[in-house]
Design a protein around this motif. Sequence first.
Motif, PDB file in Angstrom:
ATOM      1  N   LEU A 267      -5.379  31.415  99.212  1.00  0.00           N
ATOM      2  CA  LEU A 267      -4.299  32.064  98.456  1.00  0.00           C
ATOM      3  C   LEU A 267      -2.962  31.958  99.199  1.00  0.00           C
ATOM      4  O   LEU A 267      -1.928  31.696  98.586  1.00  0.00           O
ATOM      5  CB  LEU A 267      -4.644  33.532  98.193  1.00  0.00           C
ATOM      6  CG  LEU A 267      -5.777  33.781  97.217  1.00  0.00           C
ATOM      7  CD1 LEU A 267      -6.162  35.255  97.210  1.00  0.00           C
ATOM      8  CD2 LEU A 267      -5.395  33.316  95.819  1.00  0.00           C
ATOM      9  N   CYS A 268      -3.009  32.142 100.524  1.00  0.00           N
ATOM     10  CA  CYS A 268      -1.779  32.038 101.317  1.00  0.00           C
ATOM     11  C   CYS A 268      -1.256  30.600 101.313  1.00  0.00           C
ATOM     12  O   CYS A 268      -0.049  30.380 101.190  1.00  0.00           O
ATOM     13  CB  CYS A 268      -2.027  32.507 102.744  1.00  0.00           C
ATOM     14  SG  CYS A 268      -2.196  34.290 102.907  1.00  0.00           S
TER      15      CYS A 268
ATOM     16  N   LEU B  91       4.552  34.438 105.802  1.00  0.00           N
ATOM     17  CA  LEU B  91       3.397  33.752 105.241  1.00  0.00           C
ATOM     18  C   LEU B  91       2.799  32.759 106.231  1.00  0.00           C
ATOM     19  O   LEU B  91       1.573  32.675 106.388  1.00  0.00           O
ATOM     20  CB  LEU B  91       3.801  33.057 103.941  1.00  0.00           C
ATOM     21  CG  LEU B  91       2.682  32.499 103.087  1.00  0.00           C
ATOM     22  CD1 LEU B  91       1.641  33.555 102.755  1.00  0.00           C
ATOM     23  CD2 LEU B  91       3.258  31.908 101.815  1.00  0.00           C
TER      24      LEU B  91
ATOM     25  N   GLN C 199      -1.766  28.383  99.004  1.00  0.00           N
ATOM     26  CA  GLN C 199      -1.253  28.124  97.651  1.00  0.00           C
ATOM     27  C   GLN C 199       0.135  28.737  97.491  1.00  0.00           C
ATOM     28  O   GLN C 199       1.043  28.105  96.954  1.00  0.00           O
ATOM     29  CB  GLN C 199      -2.218  28.690  96.630  1.00  0.00           C
ATOM     30  CG  GLN C 199      -1.862  28.360  95.207  1.00  0.00           C
ATOM     31  CD  GLN C 199      -2.876  28.931  94.242  1.00  0.00           C
ATOM     32  OE1 GLN C 199      -3.451  29.987  94.477  1.00  0.00           O
ATOM     33  NE2 GLN C 199      -3.105  28.222  93.158  1.00  0.00           N
ATOM     34  N   ALA C 200       0.316  29.947  97.981  1.00  0.00           N
ATOM     35  CA  ALA C 200       1.619  30.610  97.894  1.00  0.00           C
ATOM     36  C   ALA C 200       2.666  29.867  98.715  1.00  0.00           C
ATOM     37  O   ALA C 200       3.847  29.896  98.386  1.00  0.00           O
ATOM     38  CB  ALA C 200       1.504  32.057  98.375  1.00  0.00           C
ATOM     39  N   ASN C 201       2.222  29.201  99.766  1.00  0.00           N
ATOM     40  CA  ASN C 201       3.126  28.438 100.623  1.00  0.00           C
ATOM     41  C   ASN C 201       3.258  26.994 100.147  1.00  0.00           C
ATOM     42  O   ASN C 201       3.808  26.151 100.848  1.00  0.00           O
ATOM     43  CB  ASN C 201       2.624  28.482 102.078  1.00  0.00           C
ATOM     44  CG  ASN C 201       3.714  28.245 103.079  1.00  0.00           C
ATOM     45  OD1 ASN C 201       4.858  28.636 102.886  1.00  0.00           O
ATOM     46  ND2 ASN C 201       3.374  27.605 104.178  1.00  0.00           N
ATOM     47  N   GLU C 202       2.721  26.722  98.962  1.00  0.00           N
ATOM     48  CA  GLU C 202       2.785  25.412  98.308  1.00  0.00           C
ATOM     49  C   GLU C 202       2.121  24.305  99.130  1.00  0.00           C
ATOM     50  O   GLU C 202       2.593  23.175  99.177  1.00  0.00           O
ATOM     51  CB  GLU C 202       4.237  25.059  97.963  1.00  0.00           C
ATOM     52  CG  GLU C 202       4.831  26.049  96.980  1.00  0.00           C
ATOM     53  CD  GLU C 202       6.252  25.730  96.566  1.00  0.00           C
ATOM     54  OE1 GLU C 202       6.796  24.695  97.002  1.00  0.00           O
ATOM     55  OE2 GLU C 202       6.807  26.521  95.800  1.00  0.00           O
TER      56      GLU C 202
ATOM     57  N   ASP D  41      -0.859  22.981  98.420  1.00  0.00           N
ATOM     58  CA  ASP D  41      -1.918  22.956  97.418  1.00  0.00           C
ATOM     59  C   ASP D  41      -3.135  22.130  97.806  1.00  0.00           C
ATOM     60  O   ASP D  41      -4.270  22.540  97.555  1.00  0.00           O
ATOM     61  CB  ASP D  41      -1.366  22.469  96.075  1.00  0.00           C
ATOM     62  CG  ASP D  41      -0.359  23.452  95.489  1.00  0.00           C
ATOM     63  OD1 ASP D  41      -0.501  24.664  95.740  1.00  0.00           O
ATOM     64  OD2 ASP D  41       0.562  23.003  94.790  1.00  0.00           O
TER      65      ASP D  41
END
Length: 70
Positions: A50-51, A24, A53-56, A58
């Motif tokens: 999106l990436c 990621l 967000q997926a990697n926190e 935010d």
Amino acid sequence: PIGANPYRNISDKAQLLQDQTKPLRERILLLEAIVHENPNDAQAWNLLGLCQQANEIDAQAIGVFLKAAQ
């Protein structure tokens, strides 16, 4: 900063991004290099958000989503 991005001078960033096995963080670096070169690429901005967000990540993801909507 983009200067430290190892993908900054790679010409086939979009093709590298297709590799779903990339970690990621690597995908985030690729997308950061892509949007640096193409700041009007809403799809790349959205995917970057999106990436992140997926990697926190935010707080950065929110800013990126706002950029994608412009």
